[in-house]
Design an enzyme around this catalytic site. Structure first.
Site, short mmCIF file in Angstrom:
data_model
loop_
_atom_site.label_atom_id
_atom_site.label_comp_id
_atom_site.label_asym_id
_atom_site.label_seq_id
_atom_site.Cartn_x
_atom_site.Cartn_y
_atom_site.Cartn_z
N SER A 57 70.69 69.09 -6.51
CA SER A 57 69.95 70.29 -7.66
C SER A 57 70.68 71.48 -7.45
CB SER A 57 68.66 70.21 -7.82
OG SER A 57 68.07 70.04 -9.26
N ASP A 171 67.76 63.98 -11.47
CA ASP A 171 67.45 64.64 -10.08
C ASP A 171 67.72 64.35 -8.68
OD1 ASP A 171 67.02 66.80 -8.32
OD2 ASP A 171 66.86 67.79 -10.49
#
Length: 307
Positions: A57, A171
């Site tokens: 991320s 993610d």
């Protein structure tokens, strides 16, 4: 592009003979990821050599830009970001799979850094994402750098998922917010992990800065309220609440905090730099200067006896 090696790893590669060679792990945590910049600066200025980076991320975003040699340009830009800039970078999606498309942010970063493939970077880089169809993590180690970063930052509900090579990716923090396992591939390097879910208390903001931080946060909340009123009409519109989105973010962070502890237990790094999970909220990117300083100071706290 994809690698799925973590599940098959049975042994830990020995730590480095040369303590100055680092395989750096940059964790997930929204705006707290700006602390990664300060950590990298501290390591470089104290004679450590970063040979490889794995990130998830925001850790993938900062780590990828660093691997491309453009961290200074990114830092100059992000230090000038305010709440209006944040709003302008978020492009609404008309899909139900996410509020924002994320194209505007990635396009801006491509212009800043250039369009580069991971395999052409001067140091090894791995971005971690989650295949939500197969329900497993994937390591993105070749192909377009910003394709990998965009997949790794696809926070569920916030950004729309990314389709790469027939896989639907979100993610990496859904499964692995602190991707230590890829770092073990780099033989002869010590593993330094930056955990953005630390239980340590947050570093105190200077009193003269605190009112400015509160003012910016209040302005951002007001702007988010205007977004809520301007959302298009679709079946879920009447049930949509900014407060509900904040609950979803808190739930996601709670999950990440738990997973980070599990990953550190399964794959213990040589050094862990902890950034408090209470240091800032998920979207406070306008606090870049403060967060970069936090990263610098926490790196020094963890490694000062070796610098």
């Amino acid at each position: 592009m994809f690698s799925e090696n973590e599940q098959e790893m049975d042994q830990v590669i020995p730590t480095a003979d040369n303590d100055r060679d680092i395989s750096l792990v940059l964790g997930s945590g929204g705006a707290r990821g700006l602390a990664h910049i300060g950590v990298i600066h501290w390591l470089e200025e104290h004679g450590f050599r970063i040979r490889a980076v794995s990130g998830c991320s925001m850790g993938a975003l900062v780590g990828g830009i660093y691997a491309a040699g453009k961290l200074d340009e990114y830092e100059r830009w992000v230090r000038g970001v305010d709440k209006v800039d944040i709003a302008r970078m978020l492009d609404f999606s008309w899909q139900s799979s996410g509020i924002f498309k994320g194209r505007r942010i990635i396009s801006m970063l491509r212009r800043m850094v250039g369009d580069i493939n991971i395999e052409d970077l001067p140091i090894a880089f791995t971005a971690v994402a989650t295949d939500i169809t197969m329900q497993r993590e994937v390591w993105l180690e070749n192909g377009g750098l910003f394709d990998a970063i965009r997949a790794s930052i696809s926070i569920p509900l916030f950004f729309t998922p990314v389709e790469l090579e027939g896989r639907l990716l979100v993610d990496g923090g859904v499964i692995n917010p602190l991707p230590i396992a890829p770092a073990f591939k780099e033989q002869g390097c010590r593993i330094v992990a930056v955990n953005l879910s630390g239980n340590n208390p947050p570093l105190v903001v200077k009193r003269e800065e605190l009112s400015t931080v509160r003012e910016k946060l209040h302005g951002l909340e007001k702007y988010l309220g205007k977004w809520q009123l301007s959302l298009p009409s679709f079946p879920e519109r009447d049930n949509f609440k900014i407060e509900g989105f904040q609950v979803a973010i808190h739930a996601f962070e709670t999950m990440q905090n738990c997973l980070s502890r599990q990953k550190m237990a399964a794959y213990p790094p040589d050094v862990t730099i902890n950034i408090s999970k209470h240091q800032c909220s998920f979207l406070e990117f306008h606090r870049a200067g403060e967060l970069i300083e936090v990263g610098w100071r926490e790196a020094g706290r963890a490694l000062s006896t070796e610098g």
